[in-house]
Scaffold this motif. Structure first.
Motif, mmCIF file in Angstrom:
data_model
loop_
_atom_site.group_PDB
_atom_site.id
_atom_site.type_symbol
_atom_site.label_atom_id
_atom_site.label_comp_id
_atom_site.label_asym_id
_atom_site.label_seq_id
_atom_site.Cartn_x
_atom_site.Cartn_y
_atom_site.Cartn_z
ATOM 1 N N SER A 1 0.792 -1.238 0.000
ATOM 2 C CA SER A 1 0.000 0.000 0.000
ATOM 3 C C SER A 1 0.821 1.283 0.000
ATOM 4 O O SER A 1 0.329 2.336 0.401
ATOM 5 N N HIS A 2 2.057 1.210 -0.455
ATOM 6 C CA HIS A 2 2.866 2.417 -0.580
ATOM 7 C C HIS A 2 2.689 3.004 -1.981
ATOM 8 O O HIS A 2 2.468 2.271 -2.950
ATOM 9 N N HIS A 3 2.808 4.327 -2.072
ATOM 10 C CA HIS A 3 2.799 4.998 -3.373
ATOM 11 C C HIS A 3 4.252 5.068 -3.836
ATOM 12 O O HIS A 3 5.124 5.536 -3.086
ATOM 13 N N VAL A 4 4.526 4.629 -5.061
ATOM 14 C CA VAL A 4 5.898 4.529 -5.543
ATOM 15 C C VAL A 4 6.075 5.294 -6.842
ATOM 16 O O VAL A 4 5.287 5.139 -7.777
ATOM 17 N N VAL A 5 7.113 6.120 -6.890
ATOM 18 C CA VAL A 5 7.602 6.699 -8.135
ATOM 19 C C VAL A 5 8.946 6.041 -8.366
ATOM 20 O O VAL A 5 9.845 6.145 -7.528
ATOM 21 N N ALA A 6 9.080 5.324 -9.481
ATOM 22 C CA ALA A 6 10.308 4.578 -9.761
ATOM 23 C C ALA A 6 11.042 5.200 -10.935
ATOM 24 O O ALA A 6 10.434 5.497 -11.969
ATOM 25 N N VAL A 7 12.344 5.417 -10.761
ATOM 26 C CA VAL A 7 13.187 5.975 -11.813
ATOM 27 C C VAL A 7 14.438 5.123 -11.967
ATOM 28 O O VAL A 7 14.783 4.338 -11.080
ATOM 29 N N ALA A 8 15.136 5.314 -13.103
ATOM 30 C CA ALA A 8 16.243 4.439 -13.459
ATOM 31 C C ALA A 8 17.624 4.945 -13.030
ATOM 32 O O ALA A 8 18.591 4.198 -13.104
ATOM 33 N N ASN A 9 17.727 6.198 -12.599
ATOM 34 C CA ASN A 9 19.053 6.700 -12.224
ATOM 35 C C ASN A 9 18.946 7.949 -11.355
ATOM 36 O O ASN A 9 17.861 8.510 -11.175
ATOM 37 N N GLY A 10 20.091 8.386 -10.842
ATOM 38 C CA GLY A 10 20.138 9.533 -9.949
ATOM 39 C C GLY A 10 19.713 10.833 -10.594
ATOM 40 O O GLY A 10 19.083 11.674 -9.946
ATOM 41 N N GLU A 11 20.046 11.015 -11.868
ATOM 42 C CA GLU A 11 19.645 12.245 -12.556
ATOM 43 C C GLU A 11 18.122 12.354 -12.622
ATOM 44 O O GLU A 11 17.558 13.428 -12.404
ATOM 45 N N GLU A 12 17.450 11.234 -12.916
ATOM 46 C CA GLU A 12 15.987 11.240 -12.943
ATOM 47 C C GLU A 12 15.435 11.505 -11.547
ATOM 48 O O GLU A 12 14.427 12.204 -11.395
ATOM 49 N N ALA A 13 16.080 10.976 -10.531
ATOM 50 C CA ALA A 13 15.634 11.200 -9.151
ATOM 51 C C ALA A 13 15.708 12.679 -8.789
ATOM 52 O O ALA A 13 14.777 13.223 -8.181
ATOM 53 N N ILE A 14 16.783 13.335 -9.171
ATOM 54 C CA ILE A 14 16.934 14.769 -8.887
ATOM 55 C C ILE A 14 15.803 15.556 -9.551
ATOM 56 O O ILE A 14 15.253 16.493 -8.958
ATOM 57 N N GLN A 15 15.436 15.186 -10.773
ATOM 58 C CA GLN A 15 14.332 15.861 -11.470
ATOM 59 C C GLN A 15 13.011 15.653 -10.722
ATOM 60 O O GLN A 15 12.236 16.598 -10.554
ATOM 61 N N VAL A 16 12.748 14.433 -10.259
ATOM 62 C CA VAL A 16 11.523 14.151 -9.511
ATOM 63 C C VAL A 16 11.486 14.975 -8.226
ATOM 64 O O VAL A 16 10.448 15.531 -7.849
ATOM 65 N N LEU A 17 12.632 15.089 -7.557
ATOM 66 C CA LEU A 17 12.697 15.813 -6.281
ATOM 67 C C LEU A 17 12.488 17.311 -6.431
ATOM 68 O O LEU A 17 12.231 17.997 -5.446
ATOM 69 N N LYS A 18 12.576 17.824 -7.641
ATOM 70 C CA LYS A 18 12.286 19.241 -7.864
ATOM 71 C C LYS A 18 10.798 19.534 -7.727
ATOM 72 O O LYS A 18 10.405 20.663 -7.449
ATOM 73 N N ASN A 19 9.964 18.493 -7.929
ATOM 74 C CA ASN A 19 8.515 18.691 -7.939
ATOM 75 C C ASN A 19 7.769 17.973 -6.832
ATOM 76 O O ASN A 19 6.570 18.163 -6.681
ATOM 77 N N THR A 20 8.444 17.107 -6.100
ATOM 78 C CA THR A 20 7.760 16.332 -5.068
ATOM 79 C C THR A 20 8.720 16.047 -3.922
ATOM 80 O O THR A 20 9.937 16.061 -4.107
ATOM 81 N N GLN A 21 8.162 15.798 -2.754
ATOM 82 C CA GLN A 21 8.969 15.482 -1.570
ATOM 83 C C GLN A 21 8.498 14.148 -1.008
ATOM 84 O O GLN A 21 7.575 14.098 -0.193
ATOM 85 N N PRO A 22 9.090 13.035 -1.456
ATOM 86 C CA PRO A 22 8.685 11.734 -0.915
ATOM 87 C C PRO A 22 9.071 11.600 0.554
ATOM 88 O O PRO A 22 9.932 12.330 1.050
ATOM 89 N N ASP A 23 8.429 10.659 1.229
ATOM 90 C CA ASP A 23 8.774 10.382 2.623
ATOM 91 C C ASP A 23 10.108 9.663 2.716
ATOM 92 O O ASP A 23 10.899 9.912 3.627
#
Length: 126
Positions: free
Chosen positions: A25-47
């Motif tokens: 029951s966790h919400h997951v955003v999955a990415v393939a590398n650190g660069e993609e993770a940095i982009q996701v973190l610009k728009n969202t703040q996961p737990d």
């Protein structure tokens, strides 16, 4: 339920972990590398961020360092198979940079879910 950013370059491992986390029951955003993770973190703040260590484009070590610099309270779980080396050194380094927990691959799914639950309890107590 936790909002989780999963960073894993191996597609099979990424898909398997995504399924395990979603079934719990966790919400997951999955990415393939650190660069993609940095982009996701610009728009969202996961737990919680779960990141592999050995990846192309940006290592998990670099990612942990950058994330902790910009999001010091984010909980991070590091995972590693170590590539050609013993993963213990990478995982120890990840914890010294701010990862809360670390697991060798193949990841024990039950232990990972327990760690996530403990991190969520810890964040609720703060």
């Amino acid at each position: 339920m936790a909002n989780i950013l999963l960073v894993e370059d191996d597609e099979l491992v990424r898909d398997m972990l995504t399924q395990v986390l979603q079934r719990a029951s966790h919400h997951v955003v999955a990415v393939a590398n650190g660069e993609e993770a940095i982009q996701v973190l610009k728009n969202t703040q996961p737990d919680i961020m779960i990141t592999d260590i050995i990846m192309p484009k940006m290592s998990g070590i670099t990612l942990i360092s950058e994330v902790k610099d910009k999001h010091p309270d984010m909980e991070i779980i590091a995972i590693s198979g170590g590539g050609r080396l013993d993963p213990t050194g990478y995982l120890d380094l990840s914890e010294s940079l701010g990862a809360t927990a670390s697991f060798e691959k193949p990841v024990d799914k039950g232990a990972l879910l327990m760690a996530i639950d403990l991190l969520r309890i810890k964040s609720c107590e703060m």
